[in-house]
Motif scaffolding. Structure first.
Motif, PDB file in Angstrom:
ATOM      1  N   CYS A 118       0.810  -1.224   0.000  1.00  0.00           N
ATOM      2  CA  CYS A 118       0.000   0.000   0.000  1.00  0.00           C
ATOM      3  C   CYS A 118       0.840   1.269   0.000  1.00  0.00           C
ATOM      4  O   CYS A 118       0.279   2.371  -0.069  1.00  0.00           O
ATOM      5  N   LEU A 141      -6.093  -2.101   1.880  1.00  0.00           N
ATOM      6  CA  LEU A 141      -6.267  -1.160   2.991  1.00  0.00           C
ATOM      7  C   LEU A 141      -7.444  -1.566   3.879  1.00  0.00           C
ATOM      8  O   LEU A 141      -7.367  -1.477   5.118  1.00  0.00           O
ATOM      9  N   CYS A 167       1.763   5.364   5.907  1.00  0.00           N
ATOM     10  CA  CYS A 167       0.950   6.569   6.108  1.00  0.00           C
ATOM     11  C   CYS A 167       1.672   7.806   5.595  1.00  0.00           C
ATOM     12  O   CYS A 167       1.063   8.680   4.969  1.00  0.00           O
ATOM     13  N   ASN A 170       1.636   8.039   1.719  1.00  0.00           N
ATOM     14  CA  ASN A 170       0.328   8.345   1.142  1.00  0.00           C
ATOM     15  C   ASN A 170      -0.184   9.732   1.521  1.00  0.00           C
ATOM     16  O   ASN A 170      -0.850  10.390   0.708  1.00  0.00           O
ATOM     17  N   VAL A 205      -6.373   5.239   4.719  1.00  0.00           N
ATOM     18  CA  VAL A 205      -5.049   5.442   5.333  1.00  0.00           C
ATOM     19  C   VAL A 205      -5.204   6.167   6.670  1.00  0.00           C
ATOM     20  O   VAL A 205      -4.565   5.816   7.669  1.00  0.00           O
TER      21      VAL A 205
END
Length: 527
Positions: A118, A141, A167, A170, A205
Motif C-alpha cells: 500500500c 487497505l 501513512c 500516502n 489510510v
C-alpha cells in the motif's frame, strides 16, 4: 612419507559449499604418492618428484585451512548481527494472501507485506490509469483496517515502522497554490470545497493511522521513534488542505497524538503557534485555522493552574492577534471559545485580552463589529471588578461609537449589553465614570434613531437610568447642553472664518494662475 587427502566430511558445510566443491575437485587432480615412494632410491636418496608433490600438498592445505577459518569467522559475525530468529523468519509473505490463511505467528509479517504494497502511489487525476492496481490497494487497505480492529495485535517495531512509512508515503504531499478571496463578512467567496481525487484511498489510510494510535498496547516510548518531530511537522502541514473531510480526519489524529505522546506536546504547541504567526503576519491564507483552534479548545481546558508563562504567551501573542485577519469570520467561533477558556481559568487575563480586542477592533466592517461585540459580552461575563476598572474607559468609548452606528444590528448589539445582569452590575458600580461617556449617544438614539428597535431600546435605557440615579442623569443632561452650546459656538466661528477667507480671496489680484495676498490677516480656524 605418504600424504592422504583431507576427509570430505570436514570440507563440506552449508555456508561454503561452493568453495569446498572447488577445492575437492582441485585435490582430486593432484597425483598421489605410491607405496614405493616411501622407500629410498637405490643410491640412498628420495625421489625429487615425491618431494615436489609433498611440498605442494602442504602449501595448499594450509591455504585451504586459512580460507575455511575466515569463512567460519564471517558466518559467526553474521549470526551475531542478524539472529536466526529474524533471518530465518524474515521471508516476505505474498501480500495478496488473506490474514485468515496464515498462522498467528505469521500475521505480523503478512501485515508488513500488505503495508509495503500500500506504500505505492497512483495518479488519481486519471481515473482510468492503473484501475486494477488501485482497486487491489483499496481492498488491501480495508483488510488492514479489519485486522487492526478485530485482532487488536501488539505490533512489533518493524510493524510500527511499516505503518508510519505507509501513512507518510500516502498522506504527506504538497498542495498546489490557490488564491482565496474573502467576502466582507470574512468568509470565503468560493463556498464550494475542493475535494481530493485520491480520497478513496486517503480515508482508509487515515483510518489505519487512527486505529494504530488508538491501540491500548501501543507503547509511546517505542512508538515515539517513528511518530517523531518530523512526522508531526508534516502532519500539521496537512491542515492546509482544501478538503474538509481530510481536515476532520486530521483533527482526530492530532487529538490522539497529543493525548498519547506527552513528550511531543510542547513541540506541537510551538508548531501551531508558528502556523498562526505566519497566517496572521504574512500570508493570511490557511484552510485549517478553525480545526486547529477546535483542537486547542480541548487542550486549553486541560491546562493546569496556575497557567505557565508559555500558555499565557500563546494567548496574547497567537490567539489575540487572530482577530486581525479579514477571514476571522471563518474561525471566530472556535477562537472565542479558546479565549474564554483562558479567561475562565485565570480571570486576571481578561483585561489584557480586552485591550487586545480593542486594538484590533474593526472600523468599517459591521459584520466583524457584531462578532467582536458578541465575544466582548462573553468576556465581560467572566471579568472581575478590579480588572473591569482597568479597561472601562477605553472600552466604553468604543461601545459609544457602536451605539452611534448607523448599522442597526451594531447599535442593537451594543444596547443589548445592558440586558446582561453581570455587565449591568459592573456598569452601575462605576456609573459616574461610564454613563457620561455614553449618555449623549443613548439620548440621541431615544429621540430620533431610524430603527424602531434601537429607538425602543434607547428609550428603555433612559428610563432605567432615571430610575437608578436621576441626579446623575440631570448632571449628564446639563453637560450635554453645555457641550451642544460649545459646539454651536465653534461651528459659528468656523463659518465666519470661512466667509472671511472667501471675501479676501475675491478681492485679491491674480498673477498668472496664482492669487497674491496683499495683506496678511491672522485667521484662526477652530475645528
Amino acid at each position: 612419507m605418504s600424504i592422504s587427502p583431507p576427509e570430505t566430511s570436514g570440507l563440506l558445510s552449508a555456508s561454503n559449499s561452493t568453495v569446498s566443491t572447488m577445492i575437492k575437485q582441485f585435490l582430486a587432480k593432484i597425483p598421489r604418492k605410491t607405496a614405493k615412494s616411501n622407500t629410498p632410491d637405490a643410491d640412498g636418496g628420495s625421489s625429487s618428484s615425491s618431494i615436489t608433490t609433498d611440498v605442494g600438498n602442504n602449501s595448499f592445505i594450509n591455504t585451504y585451512n586459512a580460507i575455511s577459518s575466515r569463512l567460519n569467522t564471517v558466518k559467526q559475525m553474521s549470526s551475531s548481527i542478524f539472529p536466526a530468529s529474524i533471518t530465518s523468519g524474515g521471508e516476505m509473505i505474498d501480500p495478496h494472501v488473506p490474514f485468515k490463511d496464515v498462522q498467528s505467528s505469521d500475521k505480523l509479517r503478512l501485515l508488513i507485506s500488505k503495508l509495503n504494497l500500500c506504500s505505492k502511489l497512483y495518479d488519481f487525476h486519471n481515473q482510468d490509469q492503473d484501475s486494477t492496481e488501485k482497486d487491489i490497494k483499496r481492498q488491501t487497505l480495508l483488510e488492514i483496517i479489519d485486522f487492526l480492529s478485530s485482532e487488536s495485535p501488539k505490533l512489533s517495531e518493524p510493524a510500527m515502522f511499516a505503518v508510519c512509512k505507509m501513512c507518510g508515503n500516502n498522506l504527506f504531499r504538497d498542495f498546489p497554490p490557490k488564491r482565496i478571496f474573502y467576502s466582507p463578512r470574512g468568509e470565503k467567496e468560493d463556498e464550494e470545497p475542493s475535494f481530493d481525487p485520491s480520497w478513496s484511498h486517503l480515508q482508509h489510510v487515515y483510518e489505519i493511522l487512527l486505529r494504530f494510535l488508538s491501540q491500548t498496547s501501543l507503547d509511546p516510548k517505542i512508538a515515539k521513534q517513528y511518530i517523531d518531530h518530523s512526522f508531526i511537522l508534516r502532519l500539521l502541514d496537512l491542515f492546509d488542505t482544501e478538503d474538509p473531510r481530510e481536515r476532520d480526519c486530521l483533527k482526530s489524529v492530532l487529538h490522539r497524538v497529543y493525548g498519547k505522546f506527552m513528550v511531543h506536546r510542547p513541540f506541537i504547541r510551538m508548531v501551531v503557534s508558528n502556523i498562526i504567526y505566519r497566517f496572521v503576519f504574512e500570508t493570511e491564507k490557511h484552510n485549517g485555522i478553525a480545526e486547529l483552534l477546535e483542537i486547542f479548545g480541548s487542550v486549553i481546558s486541560g491546562f493546569a493552574l496556575p497557567l505557565k508563562n508559555e500558555h499565557k504567551m500563546f494567548l496574547l501573542r497567537a490567539l489575540v492577534p487572530l482577530h486581525k485577519p479579514k477571514s476571522v469570520g471563518v474561525y471566530h467561533h472556535q477562537l472565542t471559545y479558546c479565549v474564554v477558556q483562558f479567561v475562565e481559568k485565570e480571570p486576571k487575563l481578561s483585561s489584557a485580552v480586552i485591550k487586545g480586542l480593542l486594538k484590533f477592533w474593526p472600523v468599517t466592517s459591521s459584520q466583524k463589529q457584531l462578532m467582536f461585540l458578541s465575544e466582548l459580552e462573553e468576556l465581560l461575563e467572566k471579568i472581575h471588578t478590579d480588572e473591569f476598572e482597568k479597561i472601562m474607559v477605553p472600552l466604553f468609548r468604543r461601545i459609544n461609537c457602536c451605539l452611534r452606528s448607523t448599522h442597526f444590528q451594531v447599535a442593537e448589539q451594543a444596547h443589548f449589553l445592558w440586558n446582561n445582569e453581570h455587565i449591568l452590575h459592573l456598569i452601575m458600580c462605576n456609573r459616574h465614570v461610564i454613563i457620561p461617556l455614553v449618555y449623549l449617544s443613548i439620548e440621541q438614539n431615544s429621540q430620533n434613531h431610524w430603527s424602531r428597535t434601537v429607538l425602543n431600546l434607547a428609550q428603555n435605557m433612559m428610563k432605567m437610568l432615571n430610575d437608578v440615579d436621576q441626579e446623575l442623569v440631570l448632571s449628564c443632561q446639563g453637560q450635554s447642553e453645555e457641550n451642544k452650546s460649545k459646539s454651536t459656538v465653534v461651528a459659528e466661528r468656523r463659518r465666519l472664518t470661512w466667509e472671511r477667507l472667501e471675501s479676501i480671496a475675491d478681492f485679491q489680484p491674480v498673477v498668472g494662475s496664482v492669487s497674491v495676498l496683499e495683506e496678511t490677516s491672522a485667521c484662526i480656524v477652530s475645528c
